[in-house]
Scaffold this motif. Structure first.
Motif, PDB file in Angstrom:
ATOM      1  N   HIS A  20       0.845  -1.202   0.000  1.00 42.32           N
ATOM      2  CA  HIS A  20       0.000   0.000   0.000  1.00 42.32           C
ATOM      3  C   HIS A  20       0.878   1.249   0.000  1.00 42.32           C
ATOM      4  CE1 HIS A  20      -2.817   3.066   1.563  1.00 42.32           C
ATOM      5  NE2 HIS A  20      -3.695   2.386   0.843  1.00 42.32           N
ATOM      6  N   MET A  58      -6.590  -5.863   4.208  1.00 38.46           N
ATOM      7  CA  MET A  58      -6.158  -5.903   2.804  1.00 38.46           C
ATOM      8  C   MET A  58      -5.702  -7.322   2.428  1.00 38.46           C
ATOM      9  SD  MET A  58      -4.085  -2.318   2.576  1.00 38.46           S
ATOM     10  CE  MET A  58      -4.959  -0.755   2.798  1.00 38.46           C
ATOM     11  N   ASN A  93     -12.303  -1.355   4.419  1.00 39.01           N
ATOM     12  CA  ASN A  93     -11.620  -1.327   5.719  1.00 39.01           C
ATOM     13  C   ASN A  93     -12.554  -1.964   6.749  1.00 39.01           C
ATOM     14  OD1 ASN A  93     -10.443   0.665   3.986  1.00 39.01           O
ATOM     15  ND2 ASN A  93      -9.378   1.539   5.753  1.00 39.01           N
ATOM     16  N   THR A 131     -14.348   1.059  -1.994  1.00 40.29           N
ATOM     17  CA  THR A 131     -13.142   1.691  -1.462  1.00 40.29           C
ATOM     18  C   THR A 131     -13.386   3.192  -1.635  1.00 40.29           C
ATOM     19  OG1 THR A 131     -11.865   1.977  -3.487  1.00 40.29           O
ATOM     20  CG2 THR A 131     -11.780  -0.196  -2.458  1.00 40.29           C
ATOM     21  N   SER A 176      -6.116   0.827  -2.018  1.00 41.10           N
ATOM     22  CA  SER A 176      -6.711  -0.463  -1.669  1.00 41.10           C
ATOM     23  C   SER A 176      -7.495  -1.070  -2.829  1.00 41.10           C
ATOM     24  CB  SER A 176      -7.541  -0.375  -0.392  1.00 41.10           C
ATOM     25  OG  SER A 176      -8.320   0.752  -0.385  1.00 41.10           O
TER      26      SER A 176
END
Ligand code: 13P
Ligand code: SF4
Length: 304
Positions: A24, A64, A114, A128, A41
């Motif tokens: 990331h 992730m 998340n 996302t 992401s």
């Protein structure tokens, strides 16, 4: 071992194992530099869905790597540090979401990636920050929506789409700390600068920004902008990425303390050890995975 020795070992071991390293944008510079792919992401989820590697090494936080495993049940997915989590993802549990759904019959559930696999399994579609507007707009206009877990991203989506989604009160402890006052102070110091922030910031901060974008969106915005100076409202690791891609532009972090500790737990030594020992392997119970994968696949079918 020196950094160069570690890098050589990582490269060799990666080839032996047919592994791919995904990182990331918030990862430390040495991890971004050694990764096969660095992204936000959404881009990382797409890479994970499309890779033909046998092993995916995910340098990021737990949700992730877990999403990569949900999309690739037959591949080995490694998280170099199991404890690297996302505090916001822990702000809603599967049971809490089931209860919220019982209180709101007829609502669709949109879940920010998340979040845990169990929460994804309870939802209709994931998003996302890159594709959130298109995901929400893909639902019929009259469809009432529950949004978990980020109240700030949810409020921003509501402001852009006019959809009064019900918002779970979760938030990113790093982005939520940025204040409107801090943006004003930065603007006094750099009056020519363009303000670009991540949608995890509070609505008061988002309102002061020239643009609100995901990390990949901020990079694209900066690359396409004719401006030279920017105030950046997101995690500090991303300044390295911006500077690497746009060496002629100047970036000011919107606040002096803007670090996600969980994103900084991996270094070259830890990554080398993960490859050497093939650890830590992510597992998702199959009955959760088969429900969670549907909400991720529905999201991936929608353009960012
Ligand atoms: P991006 O989707 O922009 O990469 O954001 C992920 C994240 O965790 C931001 O805090
Ligand atoms: Fe989670 Fe915030 Fe860290 Fe992103 S920056 S991983 S949302 S705690």
């Amino acid at each position: 071992m020196t950094a160069a020795d570690l890098a050589t070992f990582i490269d060799q071991r990666k080839k032996e194992l047919n592994a791919v390293i995904l990182a990331h944008f918030y990862q430390p510079p040495e991890i971004q530099d050694i990764a096969d792919f660095v992204g936000d992401s959404l881009q990382l989820a797409v890479q994970a869905a499309e890779t033909d590697a046998d092993i995916i090494v995910f340098c990021g936080v737990h949700f992730m790597a877990e999403s990569a495993k949900i999309l690739n049940p037959d591949k080995i997915v490694l998280a170099p540090v199991l404890d690297a989590g996302c505090p916001m993802a822990d702000m809603v549990t599967g049971e809490q979401l089931r209860q919220w759904k019982r209180e709101h019959p007829g609502y669709a559930v949109v879940t920010y990636v998340n979040s845990s696999a169990e929460v994804k399994a309870e939802c209709d579609i994931c998003c996302t920050s890159s594709n959130a507007l298109n995901v929400v707009r893909s639902l019929p206009a009259e469809q009432p929506i529950l949004f978990v877990p980020d109240r700030n991203l949810g409020a921003w989506i509501n402001s852009q789409t006019g959809r009064g989604m019900e918002l779970w009160p979760g938030y990113c402890p790093i982005h939520d700390q940025l204040t409107a006052q801090e943006i004003k102070e930065q603007l006094e110091l750099h009056p020519e600068a363009v303000v670009v922030v991540h949608p995890e910031v509070s609505p008061e901060v988002a309102e002061l920004a020239d643009a609100v974008r995901s990390t990949a969106g901020i990079l694209k915005y900066v690359q396409e902008s004719s401006a030279r100076e920017f105030i950046i409202g997101t995690e500090e690791g991303f300044i390295y990425t911006l500077q690497k891609h746009c060496p002629d532009k100047v970036f000011h972090l919107a606040r002096s303390e803007f670090m996600c500790q969980d994103m900084k737990m991996i270094d070259l030594e830890v990554l080398a050890k993960a490859l050497e020992r093939r650890e830590h392997q992510i597992e998702v119970p199959e009955e959760i995975r088969i429900r969670a994968v549907q909400s991720l696949q529905r999201m991936l079918a929608i353009a960012p």
